[in-house]
Write a protein that holds these residues in place. Sequence first.
Motif, PDB file in Angstrom:
ATOM      1  N   GLU A  87      49.498  29.194  41.699  1.00  0.00           N
ATOM      2  CA  GLU A  87      48.169  29.349  42.300  1.00  0.00           C
ATOM      3  C   GLU A  87      48.217  29.130  43.805  1.00  0.00           C
ATOM      4  O   GLU A  87      47.594  29.861  44.586  1.00  0.00           O
ATOM      5  CB  GLU A  87      47.191  28.366  41.653  1.00  0.00           C
ATOM      6  CG  GLU A  87      45.771  28.416  42.195  1.00  0.00           C
ATOM      7  CD  GLU A  87      45.043  29.677  41.813  1.00  0.00           C
ATOM      8  OE1 GLU A  87      44.439  30.301  42.716  1.00  0.00           O
ATOM      9  OE2 GLU A  87      45.074  30.053  40.620  1.00  0.00           O
TER      10      GLU A  87
ATOM     11  N   HIS B 285      44.455  34.565  26.671  1.00  0.00           N
ATOM     12  CA  HIS B 285      45.709  35.106  27.176  1.00  0.00           C
ATOM     13  C   HIS B 285      46.566  33.960  27.719  1.00  0.00           C
ATOM     14  O   HIS B 285      46.076  33.127  28.466  1.00  0.00           O
ATOM     15  CB  HIS B 285      45.465  36.111  28.305  1.00  0.00           C
ATOM     16  CG  HIS B 285      44.826  37.380  27.848  1.00  0.00           C
ATOM     17  ND1 HIS B 285      43.497  37.450  27.470  1.00  0.00           N
ATOM     18  CD2 HIS B 285      45.328  38.631  27.715  1.00  0.00           C
ATOM     19  CE1 HIS B 285      43.219  38.691  27.118  1.00  0.00           C
ATOM     20  NE2 HIS B 285      44.297  39.425  27.259  1.00  0.00           N
TER      21      HIS B 285
ATOM     22  N   THR C  92      50.277  33.236  33.494  1.00  0.00           N
ATOM     23  CA  THR C  92      48.837  33.437  33.319  1.00  0.00           C
ATOM     24  C   THR C  92      48.151  33.648  34.665  1.00  0.00           C
ATOM     25  O   THR C  92      47.360  34.577  34.839  1.00  0.00           O
ATOM     26  CB  THR C  92      48.218  32.242  32.572  1.00  0.00           C
ATOM     27  OG1 THR C  92      48.879  32.090  31.305  1.00  0.00           O
ATOM     28  CG2 THR C  92      46.735  32.469  32.339  1.00  0.00           C
TER      29      THR C  92
ATOM     30  N   THR D 119      49.189  36.983  36.047  1.00  0.00           N
ATOM     31  CA  THR D 119      48.441  38.069  35.403  1.00  0.00           C
ATOM     32  C   THR D 119      47.044  38.194  35.980  1.00  0.00           C
ATOM     33  O   THR D 119      46.572  39.298  36.289  1.00  0.00           O
ATOM     34  CB  THR D 119      48.363  37.840  33.893  1.00  0.00           C
ATOM     35  OG1 THR D 119      49.685  37.740  33.352  1.00  0.00           O
ATOM     36  CG2 THR D 119      47.622  38.981  33.201  1.00  0.00           C
ATOM     37  N   GLU D 120      46.369  37.058  36.120  1.00  0.00           N
ATOM     38  CA  GLU D 120      45.002  37.085  36.647  1.00  0.00           C
ATOM     39  C   GLU D 120      44.963  37.660  38.053  1.00  0.00           C
ATOM     40  O   GLU D 120      44.124  38.508  38.373  1.00  0.00           O
ATOM     41  CB  GLU D 120      44.424  35.666  36.641  1.00  0.00           C
ATOM     42  CG  GLU D 120      44.176  35.109  35.249  1.00  0.00           C
ATOM     43  CD  GLU D 120      43.934  33.607  35.257  1.00  0.00           C
ATOM     44  OE1 GLU D 120      43.834  33.023  36.353  1.00  0.00           O
ATOM     45  OE2 GLU D 120      43.867  33.017  34.159  1.00  0.00           O
ATOM     46  N   LYS D 121      45.894  37.212  38.902  1.00  0.00           N
ATOM     47  CA  LYS D 121      45.857  37.625  40.305  1.00  0.00           C
ATOM     48  C   LYS D 121      46.354  39.053  40.519  1.00  0.00           C
ATOM     49  O   LYS D 121      45.745  39.820  41.287  1.00  0.00           O
ATOM     50  CB  LYS D 121      46.664  36.641  41.162  1.00  0.00           C
ATOM     51  CG  LYS D 121      45.988  35.291  41.337  1.00  0.00           C
ATOM     52  CD  LYS D 121      46.585  34.512  42.495  1.00  0.00           C
ATOM     53  CE  LYS D 121      45.747  33.303  42.837  1.00  0.00           C
ATOM     54  NZ  LYS D 121      46.178  32.640  44.081  1.00  0.00           N
TER      55      LYS D 121
ATOM     56  N   THR E 270      46.336  41.511  38.370  1.00  0.00           N
ATOM     57  CA  THR E 270      45.388  42.457  37.780  1.00  0.00           C
ATOM     58  C   THR E 270      44.206  42.676  38.716  1.00  0.00           C
ATOM     59  O   THR E 270      43.802  43.818  38.965  1.00  0.00           O
ATOM     60  CB  THR E 270      44.895  41.943  36.423  1.00  0.00           C
ATOM     61  OG1 THR E 270      46.012  41.703  35.563  1.00  0.00           O
ATOM     62  CG2 THR E 270      43.961  42.956  35.766  1.00  0.00           C
TER      63      THR E 270
ATOM     64  N   ALA F  90      38.484  34.224  32.846  1.00  0.00           N
ATOM     65  CA  ALA F  90      39.403  34.036  33.977  1.00  0.00           C
ATOM     66  C   ALA F  90      39.567  35.307  34.804  1.00  0.00           C
ATOM     67  O   ALA F  90      39.626  35.263  36.033  1.00  0.00           O
ATOM     68  CB  ALA F  90      40.762  33.568  33.459  1.00  0.00           C
ATOM     69  N   GLN F  91      39.634  36.464  34.136  1.00  0.00           N
ATOM     70  CA  GLN F  91      39.778  37.713  34.883  1.00  0.00           C
ATOM     71  C   GLN F  91      38.522  38.019  35.699  1.00  0.00           C
ATOM     72  O   GLN F  91      38.602  38.584  36.791  1.00  0.00           O
ATOM     73  CB  GLN F  91      40.076  38.878  33.936  1.00  0.00           C
ATOM     74  CG  GLN F  91      41.511  38.956  33.487  1.00  0.00           C
ATOM     75  CD  GLN F  91      42.457  39.386  34.609  1.00  0.00           C
ATOM     76  OE1 GLN F  91      42.046  39.702  35.719  1.00  0.00           O
ATOM     77  NE2 GLN F  91      43.743  39.390  34.319  1.00  0.00           N
TER      78      GLN F  91
ATOM     79  N   SER G 217      38.906  35.891  38.865  1.00  0.00           N
ATOM     80  CA  SER G 217      39.895  36.405  39.816  1.00  0.00           C
ATOM     81  C   SER G 217      39.394  37.681  40.485  1.00  0.00           C
ATOM     82  O   SER G 217      39.614  37.892  41.689  1.00  0.00           O
ATOM     83  CB  SER G 217      41.239  36.653  39.118  1.00  0.00           C
ATOM     84  OG  SER G 217      41.128  37.614  38.092  1.00  0.00           O
ATOM     85  N   HIS G 218      38.693  38.529  39.753  1.00  0.00           N
ATOM     86  CA  HIS G 218      38.130  39.734  40.349  1.00  0.00           C
ATOM     87  C   HIS G 218      37.035  39.381  41.351  1.00  0.00           C
ATOM     88  O   HIS G 218      36.961  39.976  42.430  1.00  0.00           O
ATOM     89  CB  HIS G 218      37.597  40.669  39.260  1.00  0.00           C
ATOM     90  CG  HIS G 218      38.644  41.530  38.634  1.00  0.00           C
ATOM     91  ND1 HIS G 218      39.551  41.049  37.713  1.00  0.00           N
ATOM     92  CD2 HIS G 218      38.952  42.840  38.809  1.00  0.00           C
ATOM     93  CE1 HIS G 218      40.357  42.033  37.335  1.00  0.00           C
ATOM     94  NE2 HIS G 218      40.027  43.125  37.995  1.00  0.00           N
TER      95      HIS G 218
END
Length: 310
Positions: A13, A88, A109, A112-114, A116, A142-143, A146-147
């Motif tokens: 992070e 996820h 994890t 993936t979040e960042k 994506t 979480a997604q 991050s979005h």
Amino acid sequence: MAMPVLISAETVEKLLRYGELVPRLEVALGKFSSGKGEIVQPVRSVLAIEKYNGYLGVMPAYSAHDDVLATKIVAFYQRDQPSSIPAHQASVLLFDPEHGTLKAVMDGTVITEKRTAAVSAIATKFLKPVQADVLCILGSGAQAVSHYKIFTEMFSFKEVRVWGRTKENVDRFARTVRGPVRVCSSVKEAVLGADVIVTVTMATEPVLFAEWVKPGAHINAVGACRPDWRELDDTLMKSAVLYVDTREGAMKESGDVILSGAEIFAELGEVVNGDKPALHEKTTVFKSLGMGIQDAVAAKLVFDSWNAQQ
């Protein structure tokens, strides 16, 4: 032989910054779609764990351009009841591409979040309407967070709307992002008049319908990563100009693409390369399934940053 480095979610992070990640992913997308073979990446291999309503995906990738070799292992589960365990979970294994030695095992994890959200932002940069004032996020996990973070960092929206299936999750989202957001009670309320829409749900049936979507809007369709799952209805899929991260992956994994019979116009990398146009005056859909090379590029960035601090 040295033991591989273990890099935690907290460290990932801290080290994985959008300002560095976005341009590297944009280059990787272009290299993937160039047809020159600089990136080797099979379609994600998925193992169903039917007893527990889950899946295990394996995503290896190699880039000669970045000289990076990595594999992400990701578990994703559908849960009927709220759970403290994320839907996820992922780990990324980073290898020395010359010798095959395992160099690092890191949390996947956060990666993936960042990555994506970063790829959605790249698609939005090219495909959004010229005047884009309203952002709508469908989903509150979480997604969604991050979005929200990267979209409010990269773009100047006058209003951000969010919808989620439960009030508890939406309230948690609003507390987490610590920025202006309008909580909507229905998908229709959130979508009407929105210029950019992000779908990051665990839906298996369509939740977004063409009749609600503003002509010329851009949609980043991120959820529904299985061939029998949907987020968007047939009319929207067929009437919009459809972009994907990878044609091969979309035709194997995306229920939105497969079940609607929608025609793929271009890979995002083809737009990055200038081989296909960004038709931002049209209603556009970017169907994101995620790619191993995105994880590999992000993992190398994390590892290089970690090394520089030692």
